[in-house]
Design an enzyme around this catalytic site. Structure first.
Site, short mmCIF file in Angstrom:
data_model
loop_
_atom_site.label_atom_id
_atom_site.label_comp_id
_atom_site.label_asym_id
_atom_site.label_seq_id
_atom_site.Cartn_x
_atom_site.Cartn_y
_atom_site.Cartn_z
N ASP A 66 -40.67 33.52 25.30
CA ASP A 66 -41.80 32.46 25.98
C ASP A 66 -41.61 31.40 25.37
O ASP A 66 -40.47 31.30 24.65
CB ASP A 66 -43.45 33.22 25.78
CG ASP A 66 -42.92 33.73 23.69
OD1 ASP A 66 -41.44 33.19 22.92
OD2 ASP A 66 -43.25 34.72 22.94
N HIS A 136 -50.41 41.37 19.76
CA HIS A 136 -48.84 41.11 21.40
C HIS A 136 -47.25 40.98 21.43
O HIS A 136 -47.24 40.80 19.54
CB HIS A 136 -49.37 39.38 21.90
CG HIS A 136 -48.98 38.15 20.66
ND1 HIS A 136 -49.88 37.07 20.09
CD2 HIS A 136 -48.05 38.07 19.60
CE1 HIS A 136 -49.47 36.19 19.88
NE2 HIS A 136 -48.11 36.59 19.30
N GLU A 141 -50.60 39.04 25.59
CA GLU A 141 -51.94 39.02 24.88
C GLU A 141 -52.71 40.72 24.79
O GLU A 141 -52.79 41.43 25.84
CB GLU A 141 -53.08 38.20 24.89
CG GLU A 141 -52.37 36.98 24.29
CD GLU A 141 -52.53 36.48 22.88
OE1 GLU A 141 -52.54 37.15 22.31
OE2 GLU A 141 -52.13 35.14 22.65
C1 F6R Z 1 -42.42 34.50 19.53
C2 F6R Z 1 -43.31 35.42 20.13
C3 F6R Z 1 -44.61 35.61 19.42
C4 F6R Z 1 -44.17 36.61 17.29
C5 F6R Z 1 -45.88 36.56 17.56
C6 F6R Z 1 -45.38 36.29 15.30
O1 F6R Z 1 -41.49 33.74 20.53
O2 F6R Z 1 -43.10 35.98 21.36
O3 F6R Z 1 -45.11 37.60 20.03
O4 F6R Z 1 -42.96 36.73 17.62
O5 F6R Z 1 -46.52 35.50 17.57
O6 F6R Z 1 -44.84 35.77 14.95
P1 F6R Z 1 -44.81 35.07 13.81
O7 F6R Z 1 -43.07 34.83 13.86
O8 F6R Z 1 -44.75 33.12 13.87
O9 F6R Z 1 -45.43 35.81 12.85
#
Ligand code: F6R
Length: 239
Positions: A66, A136, A141
């Site tokens: 993303d 997500h 979402e």
């Molecule tokens: C990032 C992504 C998100 C994150 C998720 C967890 O490319 O697609 O789904 O993996 O928001 O984020 P962290 O690792 O910062 O807790």
């Protein structure tokens, strides 16, 4: 679904082993990467293995999950910049083989081309995932259709809140993103989801034991034939 509970350090090593095994068999593998805080230890592990001469990415193609809408690739909070600084510039990846959704060209044709590029590369061999507190994966979402392909999304308040820690203020967090869809993710031949910390404990329980529902996007991993969930002992608290 294979659930592996271990320490944060061991998870980076064990997930690193999956990359070593795949690249030994298929040096031109197609790898799907993720951003956020979760993959940083693993990226450190991959860089260390590259520096030790144990891994080469010279023939690898990459596709990221993303990107934020509105951020140029040079913006220090763009996912492009994140990947360059935390992994790509530190390994022998050919920049021509890197694919990240554009945050600035977000017309339907450009978005459809991302999906087509994944197919043209032969599909993703191994897709890395983190998980949001709301379940997500990518920026899919809750209530994103399981049949979704790469698309533009409006981020939920909970995601904006969670990601505001990376920005000077909450107002600076982009409100939209482009993300691989759930079907795009599920089409990968192997999925590797990592969850670290107590904050992820409830959603990991829902993902592993709850019903498969679009309300918990990560629960779809229960339907994947080759999905790993690595959880540290805090994130596995309710398993
Ligand atoms: C990032 C992504 C998100 C994150 C998720 C967890 O490319 O697609 O789904 O993996 O928001 O984020 P962290 O690792 O910062 O807790």
């Amino acid at each position: 679904m294979k659930v592996i509970v271990d320490t944060r350090e061991n998870i980076a090593r064990l997930a690193g082993d999956l990359y070593s095994e795949l690249l030994a068999q298929k040096p031109d593998a197609v790898l799907g990467f993720a951003t956020g805080s979760t993959p940083l230890d693993l990226y450190g592990e991959l860089i260390a293995r590259y520096n030790a001469g144990q891994l080469s990415f010279s023939k690898v193609k990459t596709f990221n999950l993303d990107e934020y809408v509105g951020l140029e690739p040079t913006h220090d909070q763009s996912y492009r910049y994140f990947m360059d600084k935390n992994l790509f510039e530190k390994i022998d990846l050919d920049p021509a083989n890197v694919h990240i959704p554009s945050g600035v060209k977000i017309d339907d044709e450009t978005i459809a081309r991302y999906e087509a590029a994944i197919a043209a590369a032969g599909g993703i061999d191994m897709q890395l995932l983190g998980i949001g507190h709301n379940g997500h994966i990518g920026f899919n979402e809750p209530n994103t259709p399981f049949g979704s392909l790469t698309h533009k999304v409006t981020l939920t308040d909970s995601t904006i809140e969670a990601n505001s820690r990376f920005f000077a203020s909450r107002d600076e967090v982009p409100k939209e993103a482009v993300t691989m869809g759930i079907r795009t993710v599920m089409n990968a031949r192997r999925l590797v989801l990592i969850a670290l910390g107590e904050g992820k404990a409830q959603i990991i329980r829902d993902t592993v034991y709850g019903p498969v529902t679009e309300n918990v996007p990560a629960s779809v991993l229960q339907l994947h034939p080759d999905a790993y969930i690595f959880a540290d002992t805090d994130a596995a608290k309710y398993l």
